[in-house]
Write a protein that holds these residues in place. Structure first.
Motif, PDB file in Angstrom:
ATOM      1  N   ALA A   1     -63.631  39.395  80.462  1.00 13.24           N
ATOM      2  CA  ALA A   1     -62.536  39.708  79.539  1.00 13.24           C
ATOM      3  C   ALA A   1     -62.879  39.388  78.090  1.00 13.24           C
ATOM      4  N   ASP A   2     -62.457  40.266  77.210  1.00 11.10           N
ATOM      5  CA  ASP A   2     -62.335  39.916  75.796  1.00 11.10           C
ATOM      6  C   ASP A   2     -60.962  39.256  75.690  1.00 11.10           C
TER       7      ASP A   2
ATOM      8  N   THR B   1     -61.564  33.994  80.800  1.00  7.01           N
ATOM      9  CA  THR B   1     -62.129  32.919  79.968  1.00  7.01           C
ATOM     10  C   THR B   1     -62.989  33.481  78.843  1.00  7.01           C
ATOM     11  N   GLY B   2     -63.396  34.748  79.009  1.00  9.17           N
ATOM     12  CA  GLY B   2     -64.344  35.325  78.061  1.00  9.17           C
ATOM     13  C   GLY B   2     -65.788  35.065  78.468  1.00  9.17           C
ATOM     14  N   TYR B   3     -65.966  34.326  79.574  1.00 11.06           N
ATOM     15  CA  TYR B   3     -67.320  34.029  80.060  1.00 11.06           C
ATOM     16  C   TYR B   3     -67.493  34.536  81.490  1.00 11.06           C
ATOM     17  N   GLY B   4     -68.655  35.058  81.767  1.00 15.04           N
ATOM     18  CA  GLY B   4     -68.909  35.547  83.115  1.00 15.04           C
ATOM     19  C   GLY B   4     -69.718  34.545  83.929  1.00 15.04           C
ATOM     20  N   ALA B   5     -69.505  34.585  85.233  1.00 12.10           N
ATOM     21  CA  ALA B   5     -70.363  33.817  86.157  1.00 12.10           C
ATOM     22  C   ALA B   5     -70.834  34.792  87.223  1.00 12.10           C
TER      23      ALA B   5
ATOM     24  N   LEU C   1     -49.627  40.645  81.684  1.00 11.84           N
ATOM     25  CA  LEU C   1     -50.819  39.794  81.700  1.00 11.84           C
ATOM     26  C   LEU C   1     -51.813  40.387  82.687  1.00 11.84           C
ATOM     27  N   ARG C   2     -52.958  40.795  82.164  1.00 12.74           N
ATOM     28  CA  ARG C   2     -53.994  41.384  83.024  1.00 12.74           C
ATOM     29  C   ARG C   2     -54.933  40.286  83.486  1.00 12.74           C
ATOM     30  N   TYR C   3     -54.694  39.806  84.705  1.00 16.70           N
ATOM     31  CA  TYR C   3     -55.493  38.700  85.233  1.00 16.70           C
ATOM     32  C   TYR C   3     -56.889  39.183  85.605  1.00 16.70           C
ATOM     33  N   PHE C   4     -57.896  38.385  85.273  1.00 14.17           N
ATOM     34  CA  PHE C   4     -59.233  38.618  85.805  1.00 14.17           C
ATOM     35  C   PHE C   4     -59.345  37.858  87.148  1.00 14.17           C
TER      36      PHE C   4
ATOM     37  N   ASP D   1     -73.151  44.042  79.655  1.00 16.05           N
ATOM     38  CA  ASP D   1     -72.910  42.787  78.950  1.00 16.05           C
ATOM     39  C   ASP D   1     -71.769  42.887  77.940  1.00 16.05           C
ATOM     40  N   SER D   2     -71.037  44.018  77.933  1.00 19.61           N
ATOM     41  CA  SER D   2     -69.937  44.085  76.970  1.00 19.61           C
ATOM     42  C   SER D   2     -68.638  43.579  77.588  1.00 19.61           C
ATOM     43  N   LEU D   3     -67.795  43.042  76.723  1.00 17.89           N
ATOM     44  CA  LEU D   3     -66.529  42.480  77.181  1.00 17.89           C
ATOM     45  C   LEU D   3     -65.487  43.583  77.313  1.00 17.89           C
ATOM     46  N   ILE D   4     -64.503  43.378  78.202  1.00 19.98           N
ATOM     47  CA  ILE D   4     -63.452  44.357  78.416  1.00 19.98           C
ATOM     48  C   ILE D   4     -62.258  43.975  77.545  1.00 19.98           C
ATOM     49  N   SER D   5     -61.925  44.835  76.596  1.00 20.65           N
ATOM     50  CA  SER D   5     -60.748  44.543  75.773  1.00 20.65           C
ATOM     51  C   SER D   5     -59.583  45.383  76.290  1.00 20.65           C
ATOM     52  N   GLU D   6     -58.393  45.091  75.791  1.00 24.30           N
ATOM     53  CA  GLU D   6     -57.203  45.797  76.251  1.00 24.30           C
ATOM     54  C   GLU D   6     -57.247  47.273  75.883  1.00 24.30           C
ATOM     55  N   SER D   7     -58.103  47.643  74.913  1.00 19.49           N
ATOM     56  CA  SER D   7     -58.183  49.060  74.556  1.00 19.49           C
ATOM     57  C   SER D   7     -59.228  49.804  75.385  1.00 19.49           C
TER      58      SER D   7
END
Ligand code: WQD
Length: 324
Positions: free
Chosen positions: A291-292, A253-257, A169-172, A129-135
């Motif tokens: 994505a974060d 979007t920061g939201y998962g489906a 730009l890292r596309y999801f 459930d954690s978001l993926i940040s650029e780091s």
């Protein structure tokens, strides 16, 4: 001044070209038309057909035009194919980009937006459930992702060596269509795969329903291609005014489906009953990739505007136009 858009006749590239035109920005497209479709572009857009392997055509083009910057989207992007043909992917994605960077350096073009992918992260070793940040550590799990990560390294080196301003730009998971005639015509990703199954009177497959997610199916961050195109506009605007730098930025979007939620939305939009077949897990599928997007908001002042309903309904309109 004109921006060069490589891969501008492709699904994502054509959305970028169209939005640039709507905001009064002039673009010139280079595309080898291996997967791009020239009729996606309005007649006033100049298109030259060649591959980025062709250094002399690139040189000639940069001699003729004084480009303000480059948005580099041209690439091979099928994960499965990259596993079968890793050398081909390296040649197309990495060597082609090296050629482009060499010509840009020679002609002193210093504004660059590179089309990267969440595939650089691989299977992040974090709770689902954690978001993926650029780091988050980059550790691709397929040759496609490796080529994108290598291109990011080249981008960073290019900035360091030439003083260029570069955003990756890292596309999801990109889906949807800005106009029905701009849709993704290939059947490689979940949403078109499900449309295709429905058209054939078959039921779609769900790859695994025993993940540790909200309903057991995999969770992804689906971003509307129109929002993604807007992120390119914002990145182009940003690099022009910035000091030399290199920065990767997540675009989601920061939201998962979950897969089940996507199927439910497809059922609602198409009015067709979906009773999916549960298949085994697909190798290399992380449970959750969301994505974060705080960096995109902070640096580009960009946020996604469209949700899963708009993504699915616009994709369905486009699908019906091209598959009937
Ligand atoms: C989405 C979800 C599947 C098909 C890929 C690339 C990635 C990026 C985007 C380019 C997953 C599930 C799928 C099916 C299913 N590409 N699924 N049944 O794998 O998240 O990402 O496209 O940059 O690099 O890897 O996208 O659309 O294949 O799958 O259950 O018939 O749908 O398991 O959870 P993915 P996808």
């Amino acid at each position: 001044m004109t921006w060069l858009i490589t891969g501008g006749a492709g699904y994502i590239g054509a959305h970028v070209v169209s939005q640039a035109a709507n905001s009064g920005l002039k673009t010139f497209v280079v595309d080898d038309l291996s997967t791009g479709i020239s009729t996606r572009l309005k007649s006033e857009i100049e298109l030259r057909k060649f591959s980025l392997q062709d250094t002399s055509s690139l040189q000639a083009l940069f001699q003729e035009h004084d480009f303000e910057g480059v948005v580099h989207i041209a690439a091979k992007k099928r994960v499965g194919e990259s596993v079968e043909r890793p050398d081909y992917y390296w040649q197309e994605n990495v060597v082609g980009y090296q050629n482009l960077l060499g010509v840009m350096a020679k002609h002193d073009v210093k504004n660059l937006v590179f089309s990267s992918s969440a595939a650089v992260y691989g299977e992040p070793n974090e709770s689902s459930d954690s978001l993926i940040s650029e780091s988050t550590m980059c550790s691709p799990i397929n040759p496609y992702g490796e080529t994108k990560l290598e291109c990011e390294r080249l981008s960073e080196a290019f900035s360091g060596e030439t003083g260029a301003k570069v955003i990756s730009l890292r596309y999801f998971n990109v889906a949807g269509a800005g106009r029905p005639d701009l849709g993704d015509q290939y059947i490689f990703n979940l949403i078109p795969i499900v449309f295709d199954a429905l058209d054939r009177g078959q039921q779609p497959q769900v790859f695994g329903n025993d993940y540790e997610t909200i309903d057991g199916t995999c969770v992804r961050d689906y971003v509307h291609v129109q929002d993604l195109a807007k992120a390119h506009m914002d990145a182009m605007e940003h690099v022009v005014t910035a000091q030399p730098f290199y920065l990767p930025i997540n675009i989601g979007t920061g939201y998962g489906a979950s897969v089940a939620q996507v199927l439910a939305m497809i059922s609602e939009v198409t009015g067709q009953k979906i009773d999916p077949i549960v298949a085994p897990r697909r190798q290399g599928d992380p449970a959750s990739l969301v994505a974060d997007v705080s960096r995109a908001a902070e640096i580009l002042n960009w946020n996604s505007e469209q949700g899963l309903r708009e993504i699915v309904s616009s994709a369905w309109d486009a699908w019906q136009l091209s598959h009937k």
